[in-house]
Design a protein around this motif. Structure first.
Motif, PDB file in Angstrom:
ATOM      1  N   LEU A 122       0.831  -1.202   0.000  1.00  0.00           N
ATOM      2  CA  LEU A 122       0.000   0.000   0.000  1.00  0.00           C
ATOM      3  C   LEU A 122       0.867   1.254   0.000  1.00  0.00           C
ATOM      4  O   LEU A 122       0.590   2.228  -0.726  1.00  0.00           O
ATOM      5  N   GLN A 126       0.977   4.157  -2.587  1.00  0.00           N
ATOM      6  CA  GLN A 126       0.773   5.550  -2.193  1.00  0.00           C
ATOM      7  C   GLN A 126       1.951   6.416  -2.637  1.00  0.00           C
ATOM      8  O   GLN A 126       1.787   7.549  -3.109  1.00  0.00           O
ATOM      9  N   GLN A 199     -16.248  22.381  -0.181  1.00  0.00           N
ATOM     10  CA  GLN A 199     -15.178  21.869   0.671  1.00  0.00           C
ATOM     11  C   GLN A 199     -13.812  22.248   0.104  1.00  0.00           C
ATOM     12  O   GLN A 199     -12.892  22.626   0.843  1.00  0.00           O
ATOM     13  N   PHE A 213      -6.667  13.310  -5.078  1.00  0.00           N
ATOM     14  CA  PHE A 213      -7.151  12.364  -6.090  1.00  0.00           C
ATOM     15  C   PHE A 213      -8.666  12.394  -6.045  1.00  0.00           C
ATOM     16  O   PHE A 213      -9.253  12.307  -4.978  1.00  0.00           O
ATOM     17  N   GLU A 255      -5.191  -1.778  -3.391  1.00  0.00           N
ATOM     18  CA  GLU A 255      -6.078  -1.252  -2.342  1.00  0.00           C
ATOM     19  C   GLU A 255      -7.147  -2.278  -1.958  1.00  0.00           C
ATOM     20  O   GLU A 255      -7.439  -2.492  -0.779  1.00  0.00           O
ATOM     21  N   PHE A 258      -5.560  -4.958   0.048  1.00  0.00           N
ATOM     22  CA  PHE A 258      -5.224  -4.446   1.378  1.00  0.00           C
ATOM     23  C   PHE A 258      -6.483  -4.303   2.245  1.00  0.00           C
ATOM     24  O   PHE A 258      -6.524  -4.748   3.394  1.00  0.00           O
ATOM     25  N   ILE A 259      -7.497  -3.695   1.628  1.00  0.00           N
ATOM     26  CA  ILE A 259      -8.744  -3.495   2.365  1.00  0.00           C
ATOM     27  C   ILE A 259      -9.373  -4.837   2.751  1.00  0.00           C
ATOM     28  O   ILE A 259      -9.831  -5.031   3.868  1.00  0.00           O
TER      29      ILE A 259
ATOM     30  N   PHE B  99     -13.971   3.773   3.667  1.00  0.00           N
ATOM     31  CA  PHE B  99     -12.627   4.354   3.751  1.00  0.00           C
ATOM     32  C   PHE B  99     -11.770   3.824   2.615  1.00  0.00           C
ATOM     33  O   PHE B  99     -11.758   2.614   2.357  1.00  0.00           O
ATOM     34  N   HIS B 100     -11.077   4.774   1.926  1.00  0.00           N
ATOM     35  CA  HIS B 100     -10.142   4.391   0.854  1.00  0.00           C
ATOM     36  C   HIS B 100      -8.747   4.466   1.418  1.00  0.00           C
ATOM     37  O   HIS B 100      -8.218   5.543   1.670  1.00  0.00           O
ATOM     38  N   ALA B 101      -8.136   3.289   1.615  1.00  0.00           N
ATOM     39  CA  ALA B 101      -6.824   3.243   2.246  1.00  0.00           C
ATOM     40  C   ALA B 101      -5.743   3.862   1.358  1.00  0.00           C
ATOM     41  O   ALA B 101      -4.839   4.526   1.845  1.00  0.00           O
ATOM     42  N   LEU B 102      -5.882   3.632   0.060  1.00  0.00           N
ATOM     43  CA  LEU B 102      -4.850   4.127  -0.856  1.00  0.00           C
ATOM     44  C   LEU B 102      -4.783   5.645  -0.856  1.00  0.00           C
ATOM     45  O   LEU B 102      -3.716   6.235  -0.782  1.00  0.00           O
ATOM     46  N   LEU B 103      -5.984   6.230  -0.872  1.00  0.00           N
ATOM     47  CA  LEU B 103      -6.026   7.703  -0.923  1.00  0.00           C
ATOM     48  C   LEU B 103      -6.098   8.299   0.474  1.00  0.00           C
ATOM     49  O   LEU B 103      -6.037   9.511   0.624  1.00  0.00           O
ATOM     50  N   ASN B 104      -6.313   7.386   1.458  1.00  0.00           N
ATOM     51  CA  ASN B 104      -6.461   7.831   2.846  1.00  0.00           C
ATOM     52  C   ASN B 104      -7.607   8.832   2.979  1.00  0.00           C
ATOM     53  O   ASN B 104      -7.488   9.855   3.644  1.00  0.00           O
ATOM     54  N   GLN B 105      -8.694   8.529   2.308  1.00  0.00           N
ATOM     55  CA  GLN B 105      -9.859   9.404   2.316  1.00  0.00           C
ATOM     56  C   GLN B 105     -11.129   8.575   2.578  1.00  0.00           C
ATOM     57  O   GLN B 105     -11.142   7.362   2.396  1.00  0.00           O
ATOM     58  N   GLU B 116     -18.429  10.998  -3.075  1.00  0.00           N
ATOM     59  CA  GLU B 116     -17.773  12.223  -2.600  1.00  0.00           C
ATOM     60  C   GLU B 116     -16.633  11.810  -1.700  1.00  0.00           C
ATOM     61  O   GLU B 116     -16.813  10.939  -0.836  1.00  0.00           O
ATOM     62  N   MET B 117     -15.460  12.386  -1.921  1.00  0.00           N
ATOM     63  CA  MET B 117     -14.294  12.018  -1.133  1.00  0.00           C
ATOM     64  C   MET B 117     -14.069  13.060  -0.045  1.00  0.00           C
ATOM     65  O   MET B 117     -14.208  14.253  -0.283  1.00  0.00           O
ATOM     66  N   PHE B 118     -13.677  12.589   1.099  1.00  0.00           N
ATOM     67  CA  PHE B 118     -13.425  13.501   2.232  1.00  0.00           C
ATOM     68  C   PHE B 118     -12.168  13.055   2.948  1.00  0.00           C
ATOM     69  O   PHE B 118     -11.915  11.858   3.116  1.00  0.00           O
ATOM     70  N   LEU B 119     -11.393  14.063   3.335  1.00  0.00           N
ATOM     71  CA  LEU B 119     -10.121  13.759   3.987  1.00  0.00           C
ATOM     72  C   LEU B 119     -10.343  13.281   5.427  1.00  0.00           C
ATOM     73  O   LEU B 119      -9.550  12.530   5.971  1.00  0.00           O
ATOM     74  N   ALA B 123     -15.783  15.258   8.265  1.00  0.00           N
ATOM     75  CA  ALA B 123     -16.255  15.939   7.049  1.00  0.00           C
ATOM     76  C   ALA B 123     -17.256  15.056   6.300  1.00  0.00           C
ATOM     77  O   ALA B 123     -18.292  15.533   5.811  1.00  0.00           O
ATOM     78  N   PHE B 127     -21.167  15.754   5.723  1.00  0.00           N
ATOM     79  CA  PHE B 127     -21.796  15.734   4.398  1.00  0.00           C
ATOM     80  C   PHE B 127     -23.082  14.905   4.425  1.00  0.00           C
ATOM     81  O   PHE B 127     -24.100  15.273   3.850  1.00  0.00           O
TER      82      PHE B 127
END
Lengths: 714, 188
Positions: A122, A126, A199, A213, A255, A258-259, B99-105, B116-119, B123, B127
């Protein structure tokens, strides 16, 4: 329509297997049954609960049957217990090791190396993505520098060339108010650029730049970078860069893996619990269904045994009509059929025995009737000489109720009835001594005077020769002997009358003629001698005539003129005649109205003879007590008249022979008085005997059939 | 009535009561409807609502480990009746948080199947909090002169969880993330 038990069981197991199969399939992630998992779990749990309820109900029912000690309950309990033990033990072992294996298997999916590899993969993804991102940020910032301090017109002109150089999907310049100054896109249809949302604006205001992304429209991944063109943040440049499909796919794959791994790791305990739960449900459903079916099957198997036990109990209680249904054609069916055959045979034997018993009973009743109507007394004894049976005639002869006989031995009976001690002791002695048929006449003084019994005894032997008892038959021959004696005496009297009376008259006449002829011719002395002699002859001849007359009277057949009279009046008339002679009478009559149907002349003679007998037996003043009462004998009413004097009484020898002719203790008299009395009384159907219980003198009791016996007040 | 049957019915009633009142003892993790209103624009009306989502620690861990969480926001227009209320209008909107682990979002999938993606998680929840029924309600549904109530509920969809987690989610109060039904009078 009721399904047979086997079909129901097959359907039940079918449902159980189907349900378990569905649940097993539902646990697969890809299965469409996944949505039904919870329902299947609930259905299987409910099924387990229902089966548990059925098992509990059956077990409770079995416990109740055990407490009531119902037939077959113990066998059912043993078989069910054995089945549960045999089924549960291996199932529990398999379950335990399956759970262990499952837990170890799940744990083996996860280890530190794979954790680290997944994290590294991962992180690598990343890093690659971030590197691409950084490069695009740098590229975007360079483009922003090129557009710095340029008018809106120039910006609009340069945007196109910048977009082409950058290889971006879309490039747009907009003010901080969101007004688009220029844009260019790879897709000509996109008139408006993808402006940032609230946002992103928020982040822009905070950080003056934005990069992230973004998910694209067609599952593609985009890099959105927004940087400020001017230092005062009045204008922004937004560039959307595409990520190559290959990179996106690889990143997605990593991903996803991993998930998935993380999720599985997180669900590790839940997985164990879930699989264990399913295993447990499988075990529970299978076991409970098996136990329930075992209950039904064992009950079906034990049913014939239960019926057999009930049938046996019924037979033990005497119900031989018991026929059991043959439910199967196996060994138990054969057993039931044999039982039915046995009960049929027992019932037939019972009926035959009953019929035979009835026949025996009839024979016994017949014999008893004959015995009861016999004039002879019959008494049977057992080996110990205890009386087993006695007929009515025995009572009549011995005057002992039949109930007193049975179960007694003769010595005990003699103790109870001392007046019969002589005869009973004699019989006992003969019984003990005799080894063969014996016959004996026994004379004894009974309650009704002297009695003579003709006894015949027969000892009884078993097939082996052992003595089993004896039978004694006896008859009261007193009257018979008496009749024989009377007949003999009558014959003697008749002959005497005939042979003696005839010569007496010539003798008397001859004596009188001698007196008449010779008295004048003889001298005084001789004449006086002759006169004395002839007078003596005449007197003796007169005496002999009287004697012969008495004999004639005794021997003469009675000529009764029967009429109904009051016996009390007759007795009073007779006693009145004796008052002048100094005899005193005391009379106690239960009634003054005692009508008897008799010849009054004969009865009057009886009374005269008895009173005279008392008068002659009394030396001093004679006193006679007369008692009149009523007795019932053999369903016939009798008047009983007792005459008791105060004389010298009678000794034992006299009592035995007093009613026989020529028996007298007196100096004068023929000895025929009481014999005539007895004859007259018996001719009237009565009896007379000496009352041996009276000690004040002589006592006579005579009984005559009574026609009417009034009450005391009459 | 036999005593055992009476005891059974009492136990059943107690169980129903306990299950029925489950959200009440679910602690602070159940979602809460902050407000709901019927917004009219011309001849049409839409329902808007504000929901507060509160995730239990175990739900947060599950989310971070990749387990998607799904809520169905149910909105109803009810006409109160003597025995029961009749439903004049009903809509259901599904929100999926992942949760998207790759994007950490954190990604929120809207009822319109748009992500919709959120950090941050807050958030994303923020939404999801604002819900507006996208379907305009026809004027014919609301008849004049009648009294209606607005009923809103956010229902945590346990059946969308991975299979091994489902039995636990039904039994563990930390997974009782659904809200009560909230009733709001409609302002005339």
């Amino acid at each position: 329509m009721k399904l047979p038990a086997s079909a129901s069981i097959v359907i039940l197991f079918g449902f159980v297997l189907l349900s378990l199969q569905l649940m097993s399939s539902a646990t697969q992630e890809s299965s469409e049954l996944g949505e039904m998992y919870s329902w299947l779990l609930v259905i299987n749990t409910l099924g387990s609960v229902i089966l548990l309820g059925l098992v509990v109900v059956n077990a409770y029912s079995l416990v109740r049957e055990l407490k009531k000690k119902e037939a077959g309950s113990k066998l059912t309990t043993r078989m069910v217990s054995l089945f549960v033990l045999l089924a549960l033990a291996p199932a529990a072992i398999v379950f335990y090791f399956s759970v262990q294996f499952l837990h170890q298997g799940i744990d083996s999916w996860f280890n530190v190396e794979i954790d680290r590899a997944m994290d590294d993969a991962l992180e690598l993804s990343q890093s690659a993505m971030n590197q691409r991102m950084n490069w695009h940020i740098k590229q975007t910032k360079q483009m922003a520098e090129q557009l710095q301090h340029k008018s809106e017109t120039l910006i609009a002109l340069e945007v196109g060339s910048l977009w082409r150089e950058s290889g971006a999907l879309e490039l747009a310049v907009f003010t901080n108010q969101g007004r688009i100054l220029a844009s260019s896109s790879i897709n000509p249809s996109d008139i408006l650029p993808h402006l940032p949302d609230e946002q992103i604006w928020l982040q822009l205001k905070q950080n003056k730049e934005y990069f992230a992304f973004d998910p694209g429209d067609n599952d593609e991944m985009l890099v959105r970078i927004i940087v400020a063109i001017e230092a005062d943040q009045s204008r922004f440049l937004q560039v959307l860069y595409p990520i190559p499909v290959r990179v996106t796919d690889l990143a997605d794959s990593i991903e996803f893996a991993f998930i998935r791994y993380q999720e599985m790791n997180f669900l590790r305990d839940s997985l164990k619990t879930s699989f264990s739960l399913i295993l447990l449900l499988v075990l529970l459903l299978s076991m409970l269904a098996a136990i329930w079916v075992a209950f039904i099957s064992i009950r079906n198997i034990v049913a014939p045994v239960r019926e057999l036990v009930k049938g046996t109990q019924a037979v033990a209680d005497g119900d031989y009509q018991q026929q059991l249904p043959v439910m199967s054609q196996d060994d138990l069916g054969f057993l039931v059929e044999s039982f039915n055959q046995m009960t049929r045979r027992i019932a037939r034997s019972r009926d035959e025995t009953r019929a035979a018993g009835l026949e025996v009973e009839n024979q016994r009743a017949y014999l008893e009737t004959i015995l009861a109507n016999l004039t002879a007394g019959v008494i049977s004894f057992d080996a110990a000489y205890f009386i087993r049976t006695a007929n009515q005639a025995a009572y009549r002869i011995l005057h002992i109720p039949v109930s007193h006989f049975v179960g007694q031995n003769l010595p005990a009976l003699a103790g109870l009835h001392p007046e019969l001690a002589d005869v009973l002791t004699a019989i006992q002695s003969l019984l003990e001594k005799a080894d063969d048929i014996w016959e004996q006449r026994i004379v004894f003084l009974g309650p009704n005077g002297r009695q003579e019994l003709l006894c015949r005894g027969t000892p009884l032997f078993s097939q082996h020769g052992a003595r089993t008892g004896a039978v004694v038959v006896f008859d009261d021959v007193t009257d018979l002997i008496q009749a024989q004696k009377n007949a003999a005496w009558g014959e003697v009297a008749r002959r005497l009358a005939h042979e003696i009376k005839n010569p007496l008259t010539p003798i008397q006449l001859s004596a009188e003629r001698l007196q008449h002829k010779l008295s004048k011719e003889l001298q005084d002395g001789s004449a006086e001698f002759l006169q004395r002699g002839t007078r003596t002859i005449v007197q003796q001849v007169e005496a002999m005539k009287r004697m012969v007359d008495d004999f004639s009277e005794y021997a003469r057949p009675s000529k009764k003129q029967v009429e109904k009279i009051n016996l009390v009046d007759l007795i009073q008339q007779v006693t009145t005649l004796y008052l002048p002679s100094g005899i005193t009478f005391a009379m106690a009559a239960a009634s003054q109205h005692v009508i008897v149907e008799v010849d009054p002349v004969s009865i009057r003679q009886v009374l005269h003879n008895l009173i005279k007998n008392a008068q002659e037996a009394t030396a001093e003043k004679c006193h006679i007590t007369i008692k009149i009462g009523k007795v019932t004998r053999n369903n016939t009413d009798y008047v009983e008249v007792g005459l008791y004097d105060n004389g010298s009484g009678l000794n034992a020898d006299q009592i035995e022979t007093i009613f026989e002719p020529y028996v007298t203790s007196k100096s004068k008299g023929t000895g025929l008085g009481l014999a005539i009395v007895k004859k007259i009384v018996e001719e009237h159907g009565g009896v007379i005997w000496v009352d041996t219980s009276y000690n004040g003198g002589a006592g006579f009791l005579l009984q005559l059939p009574v026609f009417e016996f009034g009450t005391m007040h009459e | 009535m036999p005593s055992c049957a009476k005891r059974f019915s009492q136990s059943l009633f107690a169980l129903c009561l306990a299950l029925g009142s489950a959200p009440a003892w679910a602690g602070n993790y159940a979602a809460r409807i902050e407000y709901a209103e019927l917004q009219t624009e011309g001849d049409t009306a839409t329902i808007a609502s504000q929901i507060e989502y509160r995730l239990s620690p175990v739900a947060k861990v599950a989310l971070d480990k990749g387990v998607p969480l799904t809520w169905d926001v149910v909105m109803e227009l009810r006409e109160p009746g003597w025995l029961w209320d009749s439903v004049a209008y009903r809509s259901k909107q599904r929100y999926r948080l992942q949760f998207h682990a790759l994007l950490n979002q954190y990604a929120v999938q809207t009822p319109q199947n748009h992500s919709e993606m959120f950090l941050t998680l807050s958030a994303a929840l923020h939404f999801m909090a604002s819900v507006r029924d996208q379907q305009p309600i026809p004027a014919a549904v609301l008849q004049p002169g009648r009294y209606y109530q607005l009923a809103v509920r956010s229902e945590f969809n346990r059946e969308a969880l991975p299979i091994p987690l489902r039995p636990v989610a039904y039994l563990d109060h930390r997974w009782f993330l659904s809200s009560h039904w909230s009733l709001w009078p409609i302002q005339k």
